[in-house]
Design a protein around this motif. Structure first.
Motif, PDB file in Angstrom:
ATOM      1  N   ARG A   1      25.769 -17.655  54.067  1.00  0.00           N
ATOM      2  CA  ARG A   1      26.852 -17.849  53.084  1.00  0.00           C
ATOM      3  C   ARG A   1      27.367 -19.287  53.175  1.00  0.00           C
ATOM      4  O   ARG A   1      28.151 -19.623  54.059  1.00  0.00           O
ATOM      5  N   PRO A   2      26.953 -20.134  52.217  1.00  0.00           N
ATOM      6  CA  PRO A   2      27.273 -21.566  52.306  1.00  0.00           C
ATOM      7  C   PRO A   2      28.775 -21.856  52.328  1.00  0.00           C
ATOM      8  O   PRO A   2      29.176 -22.925  52.782  1.00  0.00           O
ATOM      9  N   THR A   3      29.590 -20.935  51.855  1.00  0.00           N
ATOM     10  CA  THR A   3      31.030 -21.205  51.922  1.00  0.00           C
ATOM     11  C   THR A   3      31.551 -21.032  53.340  1.00  0.00           C
ATOM     12  O   THR A   3      32.645 -21.470  53.672  1.00  0.00           O
ATOM     13  N   ILE A   4      30.752 -20.360  54.196  1.00  0.00           N
ATOM     14  CA  ILE A   4      31.190 -20.126  55.566  1.00  0.00           C
ATOM     15  C   ILE A   4      30.526 -21.104  56.537  1.00  0.00           C
ATOM     16  O   ILE A   4      31.189 -21.690  57.388  1.00  0.00           O
ATOM     17  N   ALA A   5      29.215 -21.268  56.410  1.00  0.00           N
ATOM     18  CA  ALA A   5      28.476 -22.093  57.369  1.00  0.00           C
ATOM     19  C   ALA A   5      27.338 -22.820  56.657  1.00  0.00           C
ATOM     20  O   ALA A   5      26.811 -22.325  55.661  1.00  0.00           O
ATOM     21  N   PRO A   6      26.942 -23.990  57.185  1.00  0.00           N
ATOM     22  CA  PRO A   6      25.857 -24.742  56.539  1.00  0.00           C
ATOM     23  C   PRO A   6      24.530 -23.999  56.663  1.00  0.00           C
ATOM     24  O   PRO A   6      24.307 -23.313  57.657  1.00  0.00           O
ATOM     25  N   PRO A   7      23.661 -24.126  55.657  1.00  0.00           N
ATOM     26  CA  PRO A   7      22.352 -23.454  55.753  1.00  0.00           C
ATOM     27  C   PRO A   7      21.581 -24.005  56.951  1.00  0.00           C
ATOM     28  O   PRO A   7      21.650 -25.203  57.229  1.00  0.00           O
ATOM     29  N   LEU A   8      20.877 -23.128  57.654  1.00  0.00           N
ATOM     30  CA  LEU A   8      20.114 -23.558  58.833  1.00  0.00           C
ATOM     31  C   LEU A   8      18.797 -24.171  58.409  1.00  0.00           C
ATOM     32  O   LEU A   8      18.293 -23.909  57.321  1.00  0.00           O
ATOM     33  N   GLY A   9      18.236 -24.980  59.293  1.00  0.00           N
ATOM     34  CA  GLY A   9      16.926 -25.567  59.013  1.00  0.00           C
ATOM     35  C   GLY A   9      17.029 -27.025  58.605  1.00  0.00           C
ATOM     36  O   GLY A   9      16.035 -27.625  58.197  1.00  0.00           O
ATOM     37  N   ARG A  10      18.236 -27.601  58.731  1.00  0.00           N
ATOM     38  CA  ARG A  10      18.413 -29.010  58.361  1.00  0.00           C
ATOM     39  C   ARG A  10      17.432 -29.871  59.153  1.00  0.00           C
ATOM     40  O   ARG A  10      17.247 -29.684  60.351  1.00  0.00           O
ATOM     41  N   ARG A  11      16.800 -30.799  58.445  1.00  0.00           N
ATOM     42  CA  ARG A  11      15.836 -31.696  59.093  1.00  0.00           C
ATOM     43  C   ARG A  11      16.561 -32.857  59.778  1.00  0.00           C
ATOM     44  O   ARG A  11      17.716 -33.135  59.474  1.00  0.00           O
TER      45      ARG A  11
ATOM     46  N   PRO B   1      29.520 -25.019  70.267  1.00  0.00           N
ATOM     47  CA  PRO B   1      29.505 -25.253  68.818  1.00  0.00           C
ATOM     48  C   PRO B   1      30.727 -26.018  68.308  1.00  0.00           C
ATOM     49  O   PRO B   1      30.634 -26.712  67.315  1.00  0.00           O
ATOM     50  N   ASN B   2      31.838 -25.891  68.982  1.00  0.00           N
ATOM     51  CA  ASN B   2      33.028 -26.520  68.423  1.00  0.00           C
ATOM     52  C   ASN B   2      33.269 -27.937  68.937  1.00  0.00           C
ATOM     53  O   ASN B   2      34.237 -28.583  68.579  1.00  0.00           O
ATOM     54  N   ALA B   3      32.313 -28.415  69.771  1.00  0.00           N
ATOM     55  CA  ALA B   3      32.469 -29.765  70.305  1.00  0.00           C
ATOM     56  C   ALA B   3      32.298 -30.794  69.189  1.00  0.00           C
ATOM     57  O   ALA B   3      33.008 -31.790  69.122  1.00  0.00           O
ATOM     58  N   SER B   4      31.317 -30.558  68.311  1.00  0.00           N
ATOM     59  CA  SER B   4      31.234 -31.416  67.128  1.00  0.00           C
ATOM     60  C   SER B   4      30.960 -30.496  65.951  1.00  0.00           C
ATOM     61  O   SER B   4      30.041 -29.684  65.990  1.00  0.00           O
ATOM     62  N   VAL B   5      31.818 -30.592  64.969  1.00  0.00           N
ATOM     63  CA  VAL B   5      31.793 -29.630  63.869  1.00  0.00           C
ATOM     64  C   VAL B   5      31.258 -30.308  62.613  1.00  0.00           C
ATOM     65  O   VAL B   5      31.636 -31.438  62.310  1.00  0.00           O
ATOM     66  N   VAL B   6      30.350 -29.615  61.941  1.00  0.00           N
ATOM     67  CA  VAL B   6      29.812 -30.166  60.695  1.00  0.00           C
ATOM     68  C   VAL B   6      30.968 -30.370  59.708  1.00  0.00           C
ATOM     69  O   VAL B   6      31.772 -29.466  59.489  1.00  0.00           O
ATOM     70  N   ALA B   7      31.041 -31.574  59.131  1.00  0.00           N
ATOM     71  CA  ALA B   7      32.178 -31.944  58.271  1.00  0.00           C
ATOM     72  C   ALA B   7      32.437 -30.897  57.202  1.00  0.00           C
ATOM     73  O   ALA B   7      31.508 -30.434  56.540  1.00  0.00           O
ATOM     74  N   GLY B   8      33.680 -30.532  57.071  1.00  0.00           N
ATOM     75  CA  GLY B   8      34.079 -29.639  55.993  1.00  0.00           C
ATOM     76  C   GLY B   8      34.051 -28.171  56.359  1.00  0.00           C
ATOM     77  O   GLY B   8      34.523 -27.343  55.596  1.00  0.00           O
ATOM     78  N   TYR B   9      33.510 -27.833  57.523  1.00  0.00           N
ATOM     79  CA  TYR B   9      33.461 -26.419  57.895  1.00  0.00           C
ATOM     80  C   TYR B   9      34.521 -26.079  58.925  1.00  0.00           C
ATOM     81  O   TYR B   9      34.929 -26.931  59.713  1.00  0.00           O
TER      82      TYR B   9
END
Ligand code: HEC
Length: 340
Positions: free
Chosen positions: A224-234, A248-256
């Protein structure tokens, strides 16, 4: 009408009853120390609910359209299910009750469940509104009124542990990572406490996981892209992925919103390596999906429940004087609006 609806939804906790929130477990049980019996669990979990007599069970409240506390709770529940292996704890049941009966139809619930690991011990149900009110009252948890009769959003992150005799034995704060560990230990202790001549309830059928990531519950959030970024990012290396899993919370993907549970205590080193391999093997998500994160500019604190929330949803944003205030849910937004 709205006033009437609120009066109907809010569970009236009887004066002598201590609310569940005040009975939270704040420490681990010492070995051999029996758990207290704060109060009997409600014996009615909604019409058509399978009997839980003799089982040790854990109940929590969620709703499927919730994008904050509920995926976080369900992600941790999936971890707990792994921690309590089916062979040894087949008589444990996990009961997630939806607090949004108007929206959470059986089809919606099934679609939601499909993103999370299939565990035959897990029951996900939406009792009708009137039954829900009675059940919430029985567990002494509060329904935060949304002001809309068809949309009562209960804002509880509590987990209640019930023994084979139907007594509540402990209540945990689902936001407290440690508490989930205590819950696992306590559930095992309650299983051992049951009379030995109890009829075996039979082993729930073991289901073959679709794949490792699905089995671990990663998809519940990452689908669910509104909750978490899609996996498999290159372009991310193993150490980044390892850190994403363990801290996981040490560095958070921007906007999430930082809600991903750590897999530090639930995965072995070999499993972490296998998860990393599975992530590399995923097809790359479309560029638009990953860069969509930049549209979800930043995070803020919900002034009502104090959770960290995204700032991208206009429906959960209110203008207050010269600035915007952001909320985790309609319930908090409406509470804020009423207090103004
Ligand atoms: C409760 C929801 C939830 C669950 C369950 C969850 N994640 Fe996440 N995950 C997130 C969120 C939200 C982010 C983005 C914020 C952050 O970086 O913490 C994230 C970020 C990530 C990232 C970094 C992504 C990037 O593009 O940089 C990876 C990798 C990841 N998760 C892998 C996993 C794996 C593997 C699992 C299962 C073992 C998992 N997650 C389970 C919510 C979740």
């Amino acid at each position: 009408m709205a006033v009437l609806a609120i009066a109907w939804i809010v569970p009236r906790v009887r004066a002598a009853q201590v609310p569940a929130e005040e009975l939270l477990r704040h420490r681990a049980t010492a070995t051999g120390e029996p758990l207290p019996v704060p109060f009997p669990a409600p014996d009615f979990l909604g019409s058509g609910a399978p009997s839980l007599a003799g089982h040790v069970w854990i109940v929590n409240f969620i709703y499927t359209s919730c994008t904050t506390v509920c995926p976080k709770m369900t992600g941790r529940l999936a971890q707990l299910q792994r921690r309590l292996p089916r062979e040894k704890t087949q008589d444990v049941r996990f009961v997630s009750l939806s607090v949004d009966p108007a929206h959470d139809t059986p089809a919606t619930l099934a679609a939601f469940a499909a993103h999370w690991p299939a565990d035959p011990r897990w029951q996900l149900r939406a009792p009708p509104a009137d039954e829900l009110t009675a059940i919430a009252r029985g567990f002494r948890v509060a329904v935060a009124p949304s002001g809309i009769a068809t949309d009562p959003i209960l804002h509880s992150r509590l987990l209640t542990l019930v023994d084979g005799a139907g007594n509540v034995r402990a209540i945990y704060d689902g936001d407290d990572e440690q508490a989930w560990g205590w819950l696992a230990t306590d559930a095992e202790a309650l299983l051992a406490e049951r009379p030995k001549d109890l009829p075996e309830t039979g082993s729930p059928a073991t289901q073959v996981p679709k794949n490792l990531l699905a089995d671990l519950g990663c998809n519940g959030c990452h689908d669910r892209p509104t909750i978490a970024p899609p996996l498999g990012r290159r372009g991310v290396d193993d150490s980044y992925l390892r850190a994403s899993l363990l801290t996981p919370n040490a560095s958070v993907v921007a906007g999430y919103v930082p809600m991903m549970p750590s897999y530090r205590t639930t995965l072995t080193d070999d499993e972490v390596t296998a998860v990393i391999a599975a992530l590399h093997a995923l097809p790359a998500p479309p560029e638009s999906a990953t860069s969509a994160t930049s549209a979800l500019a930043s995070t803020a604190e919900d002034p009502i429940c104090h959770m960290t929330v995204g700032t991208h949803d206009p429906a959960l944003t209110l203008r207050d004087g010269d600035h915007d205030v952001h909320f985790c849910s309609r319930a908090c937004r409406d509470t804020f609006a009423r207090r103004k």
